[in-house]
Motif scaffolding. Structure first.
Motif, short mmCIF file in Angstrom:
data_model
loop_
_atom_site.label_atom_id
_atom_site.label_comp_id
_atom_site.label_asym_id
_atom_site.label_seq_id
_atom_site.Cartn_x
_atom_site.Cartn_y
_atom_site.Cartn_z
N GLY A 264 0.82 -1.21 0.00
CA GLY A 264 0.00 0.00 0.00
C GLY A 264 0.85 1.25 0.00
N ALA A 265 1.84 1.28 0.88
CA ALA A 265 2.74 2.44 0.94
C ALA A 265 3.57 2.54 -0.33
N GLY A 266 3.97 1.39 -0.86
CA GLY A 266 4.77 1.39 -2.09
C GLY A 266 4.02 1.95 -3.28
N MET A 267 2.74 1.63 -3.39
CA MET A 267 1.94 2.17 -4.50
C MET A 267 1.86 3.69 -4.40
N LEU A 268 1.66 4.19 -3.18
CA LEU A 268 1.65 5.64 -2.98
C LEU A 268 3.01 6.23 -3.32
N ASP A 269 4.08 5.60 -2.87
CA ASP A 269 5.43 6.07 -3.19
C ASP A 269 5.66 6.12 -4.69
N ASN A 270 5.14 5.14 -5.42
CA ASN A 270 5.27 5.13 -6.88
C ASN A 270 4.63 6.37 -7.49
N VAL A 271 3.41 6.67 -7.07
CA VAL A 271 2.70 7.83 -7.60
C VAL A 271 3.46 9.11 -7.27
N VAL A 272 3.91 9.23 -6.03
CA VAL A 272 4.66 10.41 -5.59
C VAL A 272 5.92 10.58 -6.45
N ALA A 273 6.63 9.50 -6.68
CA ALA A 273 7.89 9.57 -7.43
C ALA A 273 7.64 9.87 -8.91
N LEU B 60 6.19 14.66 -7.07
CA LEU B 60 5.45 15.47 -6.09
C LEU B 60 6.35 16.09 -5.03
N ALA B 61 7.53 15.55 -4.81
CA ALA B 61 8.43 16.15 -3.82
C ALA B 61 8.84 17.56 -4.25
N ASP B 62 8.75 17.84 -5.53
CA ASP B 62 9.14 19.16 -6.07
C ASP B 62 7.95 20.11 -6.23
N ILE B 63 6.76 19.68 -5.84
CA ILE B 63 5.55 20.49 -6.02
C ILE B 63 5.13 21.09 -4.69
N ASP B 64 5.03 22.39 -4.66
CA ASP B 64 4.66 23.09 -3.43
C ASP B 64 3.17 23.44 -3.47
N GLU B 65 2.36 22.41 -3.35
CA GLU B 65 0.91 22.53 -3.34
C GLU B 65 0.38 21.73 -2.15
N PRO B 66 -0.70 22.19 -1.53
CA PRO B 66 -1.23 21.47 -0.36
C PRO B 66 -1.54 19.99 -0.64
N HIS C 278 1.59 18.04 -0.66
CA HIS C 278 2.14 17.89 0.70
C HIS C 278 1.45 16.73 1.42
N VAL C 279 0.15 16.58 1.21
CA VAL C 279 -0.59 15.49 1.85
C VAL C 279 -0.03 14.15 1.40
N LEU C 280 0.17 13.99 0.09
CA LEU C 280 0.64 12.71 -0.43
C LEU C 280 2.10 12.43 -0.11
N THR C 281 2.90 13.47 0.04
CA THR C 281 4.31 13.27 0.36
C THR C 281 4.59 13.34 1.86
N ALA C 282 3.55 13.54 2.66
CA ALA C 282 3.67 13.63 4.12
C ALA C 282 4.62 14.75 4.54
#
Length: 186
Positions: free
Chosen positions: A159-168, A172-178, A181-185
């Motif tokens: 479950g966490a890995g699937m979210l990490d895939n989407v983030v990567a 999303l680590a480079d996006i400064d949007e609320p 931030h939720v998805l990247t914790a």
């Protein structure tokens, strides 16, 4: 005389084709990528590619198998047992989980592998691809279970890995949007 496609040079070309196919399929998926594009990328003829792989589906399945090995080797190499992925003792399960997450984070740096895996999930309508993707998941489940110890931990991992895939993949680590931030914790 060795059989066609079995020489050392053929093995080297096969590895080069698989590496190029990861990148090509990552960008356009199974249905959008042609074998001609892959052959051009590697610098071989399309007929030579077909000597090594009978069709695009077989090549794609071979790439899934390759990526599965890469993922497994990465996880095992970063396990606390360093060299073996034996069952994680209860007291060491957090360390095993942290090590596995660190290994996965290192793999996340290669977005093409993640994109390829996403495309592989989408191409399971092709029988050889479906079999390869199932083998890949089975191997990953077994590896993660050996590292983390129980089925609930495996489900949390995936479950966490699937979210990490989407983030990567979305960077999303480079996006400064609320919402990012939720998805990247963050």
């Amino acid at each position: 005389m060795p059989a066609a496609g079995t020489s050392t040079k053929s093995d080297e070309r096969r590895r080069a084709i698989v590496a190029a196919a990861v990148d090509c399929f990552a960008h356009k998926g199974f249905y959008g990528t042609t074998t001609h594009e892959i052959a051009d990328w590697v610098g071989v003829s399309q007929p030579y590619l077909y000597r090594l792989y009978p069709n695009k589906e077989a090549l794609f399945a071979a790439v899934v198998d390759h990526v599965s090995v890469v993922m497994t080797d990465t996880l095992v190499a970063h396990s606390p047992a360093s060299g073996g992925a034996g069952p994680a003792p209860e007291a060491a399960s957090d360390a095993a989980s942290d090590a596995a997450r660190g290994a996965y984070a290192a793999r996340l740096a290669d977005r093409n592998i993640l994109r390829f895996l996403m495309h592989a999930n989408c191409a399971v309508g092709e029988p050889l691809v479906e079999q390869a993707v199932r083998r890949c998941y089975a191997k990953q489940v077994d590896t993660v279970r050996q590292l983390l110890g129980d089925d609930e931990a495996v489900r949390r991992w995936f479950g966490a890995g699937m979210l990490d895939n989407v983030v990567a993949v979305l960077g999303l680590a480079d996006i400064d949007e609320p919402w990012a931030h939720v998805l990247t914790a963050r």
